[in-house]
Design a protein around this motif. Structure first.
Motif, PDB file in Angstrom:
ATOM      1  N   PRO A  90     -52.282 -17.538  61.755  1.00 56.10           N
ATOM      2  CA  PRO A  90     -52.905 -16.151  61.191  1.00 56.10           C
ATOM      3  C   PRO A  90     -54.115 -15.682  61.545  1.00 56.10           C
ATOM      4  CG  PRO A  90     -51.812 -17.683  59.380  1.00 56.10           C
ATOM      5  CD  PRO A  90     -52.091 -18.355  60.660  1.00 56.10           C
ATOM      6  N   LEU A  91     -55.024 -16.576  62.016  1.00 53.79           N
ATOM      7  CA  LEU A  91     -56.364 -15.962  62.654  1.00 53.79           C
ATOM      8  C   LEU A  91     -56.309 -15.622  63.814  1.00 53.79           C
ATOM      9  CD1 LEU A  91     -58.531 -19.217  60.839  1.00 53.79           C
ATOM     10  CD2 LEU A  91     -57.927 -16.811  60.126  1.00 53.79           C
ATOM     11  N   VAL A  92     -55.567 -16.322  64.626  1.00 55.06           N
ATOM     12  CA  VAL A  92     -55.397 -15.877  66.042  1.00 55.06           C
ATOM     13  C   VAL A  92     -54.507 -14.513  66.077  1.00 55.06           C
ATOM     14  CG1 VAL A  92     -54.263 -16.238  68.192  1.00 55.06           C
ATOM     15  CG2 VAL A  92     -55.570 -18.117  66.853  1.00 55.06           C
ATOM     16  N   GLY A  93     -53.669 -14.447  65.282  1.00 54.58           N
ATOM     17  CA  GLY A  93     -52.762 -13.162  65.170  1.00 54.58           C
ATOM     18  C   GLY A  93     -53.662 -11.850  64.839  1.00 54.58           C
ATOM     19  N   ALA A  94     -54.433 -11.956  63.909  1.00 52.32           N
ATOM     20  CA  ALA A  94     -55.116 -11.084  63.384  1.00 52.32           C
ATOM     21  C   ALA A  94     -56.460 -10.642  64.262  1.00 52.32           C
ATOM     22  CB  ALA A  94     -56.053 -11.766  62.035  1.00 52.32           C
ATOM     23  N   ALA A  95     -57.000 -11.772  65.159  1.00 48.29           N
ATOM     24  CA  ALA A  95     -57.834 -11.479  66.319  1.00 48.29           C
ATOM     25  C   ALA A  95     -57.193 -10.764  67.102  1.00 48.29           C
ATOM     26  CB  ALA A  95     -58.455 -12.778  66.671  1.00 48.29           C
ATOM     27  N   THR A  99     -58.601  -6.890  68.048  1.00 43.51           N
ATOM     28  CA  THR A  99     -59.045  -6.552  69.334  1.00 43.51           C
ATOM     29  C   THR A  99     -58.396  -6.116  70.602  1.00 43.51           C
ATOM     30  OG1 THR A  99     -58.648  -8.908  70.470  1.00 43.51           O
ATOM     31  CG2 THR A  99     -60.601  -8.552  69.290  1.00 43.51           C
ATOM     32  N   GLY A 100     -56.787  -6.101  70.580  1.00 46.97           N
ATOM     33  CA  GLY A 100     -55.816  -5.754  71.486  1.00 46.97           C
ATOM     34  C   GLY A 100     -55.963  -6.502  72.701  1.00 46.97           C
ATOM     35  N   ARG A 101     -56.584  -7.875  72.675  1.00 45.97           N
ATOM     36  CA  ARG A 101     -56.571  -8.693  73.959  1.00 45.97           C
ATOM     37  C   ARG A 101     -55.675  -9.796  73.416  1.00 45.97           C
ATOM     38  NH1 ARG A 101     -59.981  -7.891  77.791  1.00 45.97           N
ATOM     39  NH2 ARG A 101     -60.612 -10.096  78.130  1.00 45.97           N
ATOM     40  N   LYS A 102     -54.426  -9.823  73.652  1.00 45.39           N
ATOM     41  CA  LYS A 102     -53.858 -10.880  73.330  1.00 45.39           C
ATOM     42  C   LYS A 102     -53.548 -11.883  74.713  1.00 45.39           C
ATOM     43  CE  LYS A 102     -50.177  -8.168  70.631  1.00 45.39           C
ATOM     44  NZ  LYS A 102     -48.836  -7.710  70.636  1.00 45.39           N
ATOM     45  N   LYS A 103     -53.667 -11.301  75.869  1.00 50.71           N
ATOM     46  CA  LYS A 103     -53.530 -12.130  77.206  1.00 50.71           C
ATOM     47  C   LYS A 103     -54.455 -13.373  77.143  1.00 50.71           C
ATOM     48  CE  LYS A 103     -53.017  -9.825  80.794  1.00 50.71           C
ATOM     49  NZ  LYS A 103     -53.022  -9.511  82.345  1.00 50.71           N
ATOM     50  N   ALA A 236     -60.657  -6.472  59.468  1.00 49.04           N
ATOM     51  CA  ALA A 236     -61.786  -7.364  59.418  1.00 49.04           C
ATOM     52  C   ALA A 236     -61.503  -8.796  59.936  1.00 49.04           C
ATOM     53  CB  ALA A 236     -62.112  -7.516  58.093  1.00 49.04           C
ATOM     54  N   PRO A 237     -62.554  -9.482  60.308  1.00 50.50           N
ATOM     55  CA  PRO A 237     -62.541 -10.684  60.987  1.00 50.50           C
ATOM     56  C   PRO A 237     -61.982 -11.819  60.242  1.00 50.50           C
ATOM     57  CG  PRO A 237     -64.772 -10.232  60.878  1.00 50.50           C
ATOM     58  CD  PRO A 237     -63.972  -9.246  60.533  1.00 50.50           C
ATOM     59  N   GLY A 238     -61.565 -13.084  60.760  1.00 45.95           N
ATOM     60  CA  GLY A 238     -61.396 -14.280  60.018  1.00 45.95           C
ATOM     61  C   GLY A 238     -60.491 -14.175  58.924  1.00 45.95           C
ATOM     62  N   LEU A 239     -61.111 -15.006  57.797  1.00 42.33           N
ATOM     63  CA  LEU A 239     -60.115 -15.356  56.751  1.00 42.33           C
ATOM     64  C   LEU A 239     -59.940 -13.838  55.934  1.00 42.33           C
ATOM     65  CD1 LEU A 239     -61.380 -18.422  55.351  1.00 42.33           C
ATOM     66  CD2 LEU A 239     -59.494 -18.224  56.414  1.00 42.33           C
ATOM     67  N   ARG A 240     -60.855 -12.670  55.930  1.00 44.17           N
ATOM     68  CA  ARG A 240     -60.798 -11.687  55.110  1.00 44.17           C
ATOM     69  C   ARG A 240     -59.709 -10.908  55.632  1.00 44.17           C
ATOM     70  NH1 ARG A 240     -65.806  -8.279  55.682  1.00 44.17           N
ATOM     71  NH2 ARG A 240     -65.943  -9.302  57.364  1.00 44.17           N
ATOM     72  N   GLN A 241     -59.340 -10.978  57.189  1.00 42.66           N
ATOM     73  CA  GLN A 241     -58.188 -10.242  57.588  1.00 42.66           C
ATOM     74  C   GLN A 241     -56.901 -10.978  57.501  1.00 42.66           C
ATOM     75  OE1 GLN A 241     -57.802  -7.489  59.591  1.00 42.66           O
ATOM     76  NE2 GLN A 241     -55.704  -7.762  59.389  1.00 42.66           N
ATOM     77  N   LEU A 242     -56.860 -12.244  57.365  1.00 45.00           N
ATOM     78  CA  LEU A 242     -55.974 -13.040  56.855  1.00 45.00           C
ATOM     79  C   LEU A 242     -55.435 -12.682  55.410  1.00 45.00           C
ATOM     80  CD1 LEU A 242     -53.449 -15.285  57.200  1.00 45.00           C
ATOM     81  CD2 LEU A 242     -55.133 -16.744  56.482  1.00 45.00           C
ATOM     82  N   ALA A 243     -56.354 -12.469  54.626  1.00 40.37           N
ATOM     83  CA  ALA A 243     -56.059 -11.882  53.149  1.00 40.37           C
ATOM     84  C   ALA A 243     -55.491 -10.473  53.103  1.00 40.37           C
ATOM     85  CB  ALA A 243     -57.119 -12.013  52.253  1.00 40.37           C
ATOM     86  N   ALA A 244     -55.976  -9.724  54.051  1.00 44.12           N
ATOM     87  CA  ALA A 244     -55.674  -8.244  54.276  1.00 44.12           C
ATOM     88  C   ALA A 244     -54.047  -8.174  54.752  1.00 44.12           C
ATOM     89  CB  ALA A 244     -56.512  -7.549  55.069  1.00 44.12           C
ATOM     90  N   PHE A 382     -46.114 -11.058  63.605  1.00 39.64           N
ATOM     91  CA  PHE A 382     -45.326 -12.129  64.213  1.00 39.64           C
ATOM     92  C   PHE A 382     -46.155 -13.583  63.851  1.00 39.64           C
ATOM     93  CE2 PHE A 382     -42.646  -9.259  66.588  1.00 39.64           C
ATOM     94  CZ  PHE A 382     -41.682 -10.037  66.749  1.00 39.64           C
ATOM     95  N   SER A 383     -47.253 -13.373  63.554  1.00 40.06           N
ATOM     96  CA  SER A 383     -48.184 -14.812  62.990  1.00 40.06           C
ATOM     97  C   SER A 383     -47.109 -15.139  61.822  1.00 40.06           C
ATOM     98  CB  SER A 383     -49.613 -14.485  62.900  1.00 40.06           C
ATOM     99  OG  SER A 383     -49.566 -13.731  61.669  1.00 40.06           O
TER     100      SER A 383
END
Length: 448
Positions: A90-95, A99-103, A236-244, A382-383
């Protein structure tokens, strides 16, 4: 002049989309060899034998002082790898969405997994803990990479193309798995002719999967392109984005209903994939060459099965096609319970049945979910899909391992998996997919 310009731009867009799609297929080509040669064929029986070599007189190993029956160590390692993936995905998916930088993230996950798999060459003697650690790293990295890879699907294929594109991706993967497995089978059966021991031949097969994975991952990394994030300021980054993300998914209860159904039946599929070779070797007494031949049959038929089920979905709808495949999975497992020991012909029949539904049930589930993802939230959602794909798939291996530990019977372990397919069928049948797609804000295909 204006019309010609529009047509030229549309043609260029279609050509660019097809180029990205072809590159996307090649990640399945790259990583499916790990799933086939490592996870499905060689590592389960081999790591079990290494654990048995390290076991005490009672048949137990003691990682971190915990008594574990050697025959359950592989299943427990798979479960642990999935728990690690649950914490990371979930953290990688939110990042990725922020950022729009999946690659770059896809590259990092792919090459960590490929390096861990290549390191399995050093798994020998009684180094069962090394095998467990490498399995956890490789499997978790594979889960993260697949989440990022899958999230490209709604970006590179319009709704009417997704069943076909997803099915071709799975077909590419099974074709690569078949090709490498033929080479592995030749090396394993003729290892004396090559001047290596059986153990060394297995370790070469494991390591070669990592090299293949890393080498062919370059193709999608060169062809796929990052897209600017539309929600850069809103996330938002990290765990806050996961919660969102979790809060946002609660606004789409029908998408969650599909994920719950997929979580259940896919748990059964993943457990069959990872434990079938152990069942064949330990309960049915089949040799490694028989198991490899059966898995090769699965791979070959899965190519045709994925493409055929894609065509069936165009005619009958993806939902009905998946439901039919779940019935086939249930009947196949029930037949496997009654299969007598030392019966390779019966094992090959069951392998053929699995092959015909394996790729299609997974490919159509992936394309179906892509319609349920709100635009701009592909990696985040997809995460969650990958959590359902792998994140809760520790339940099946854990049930399989516990059942064997308590009963000493792999037959009891394999029949327990029927519950996942029956319950998954019932849950999926209740999901109103057209309403779910509309609620996600996406166009509804003519047939779903």
């Amino acid at each position: 002049m204006g019309t010609d310009t529009v047509r030229t731009e549309a043609s260029d867009d279609a050509a660019g989309r097809r180029r990205e799609q072809r590159g996307w297929y090649f990640y399945d080509w790259a990583c499916s060899v790990y799933s086939t040669s490592v996870l499905t064929v060689f590592l389960g029986p081999y790591l079990t034998s290494v654990a048995e070599e390290a076991a005490d007189a009672g048949g137990y190993v003691h990682p971190l002082g915990i008594p574990v029956r050697a025959g359950s160590f592989f299943a427990y390692s798979v479960s642990l790898s999935v728990i690690v993936a649950v914490l990371v995905m979930p953290l990688v998916g939110a990042a990725a969405d922020r950022t729009g930088r999946k690659k770059p993230l896809l590259a990092a996950a792919a090459y960590v997994g490929a390096a861990a798999t290549t390191g399995m060459f050093f798994l020998s003697g009684d180094r069962y803990l090394l095998g467990g650690v490498l399995l956890v790293v490789a499997n978790a990295a594979q889960s993260v990479a697949m989440m990022l890879y899958n999230s490209y699907l709604p970006q590179i294929a319009p709704p009417e193309e997704r069943d076909a594109v997803s099915s071709r991706g799975w077909a590419f993967g099974y074709a690569a798995g078949s090709l490498v497995l033929v080479v592995n089978l030749a090396l394993y059966l003729a290892h004396d002719s090559f001047g290596v021991s059986e153990s060394t031949a297995v370790r070469i097969c494991l390591a070669s999967a990592g090299l293949w994975w890393g080498g062919f991952a370059l193709v999608p990394l060169l062809r796929l392109r990052d897209r600017p994030s539309a929600a850069r300021e809103a996330t938002a980054p990290g765990l806050r984005q996961l919660a969102a993300t979790i809060r946002d998914m609660r606004r789409h209860p029908l998408t969650l209903a599909f994920l719950l159904a997929y979580l259940v039946y896919n748990d059964g599929i993943q457990t069959v994939i990872t434990q079938a070779s152990v069942y064949g070797s330990e309960e049915l007494g089949l040799g490694q060459s028989t198991l490899i031949g059966a898995v090769l049959l699965v791979q070959l038929l899965a190519v045709a099965g994925a493409l055929t089920m894609g065509r069936l979905a165009r005619r009958y709808g993806a939902k009905r096609t998946i439901l039919g495949s779940l019935v086939a999975w249930t009947l196949t497992l029930a037949a496997g319970y009654f299969l007598p020991a030392g019966a390779p012909v019966g094992f090959f029949v069951l392998a053929a049945a699995i092959g015909l539904v394996l790729g299609g049930s997974q490919a159509l589930s992936r394309s179906l979910f892509s319609h349920l993802v709100p635009p701009g939230k592909e990696a985040e959602y997809f995460s969650a899909y990958e959590l359902s794909d792998r994140g809760m798939s520790w339940l099946g291996p854990l049930l399989f391992g516990l059942t064997y530990q308590l009963t000493g019977s792999y037959r009891a372990a394999i029949i327990s998996l029927v519950a996942f397919f029956v319950l998954g069928f019932l849950l999926l049948a209740r999901v109103p997919l057209r309403r779910a797609i509309e609620a996600a804000g996406n166009p509804v295909p003519e047939r779903i």
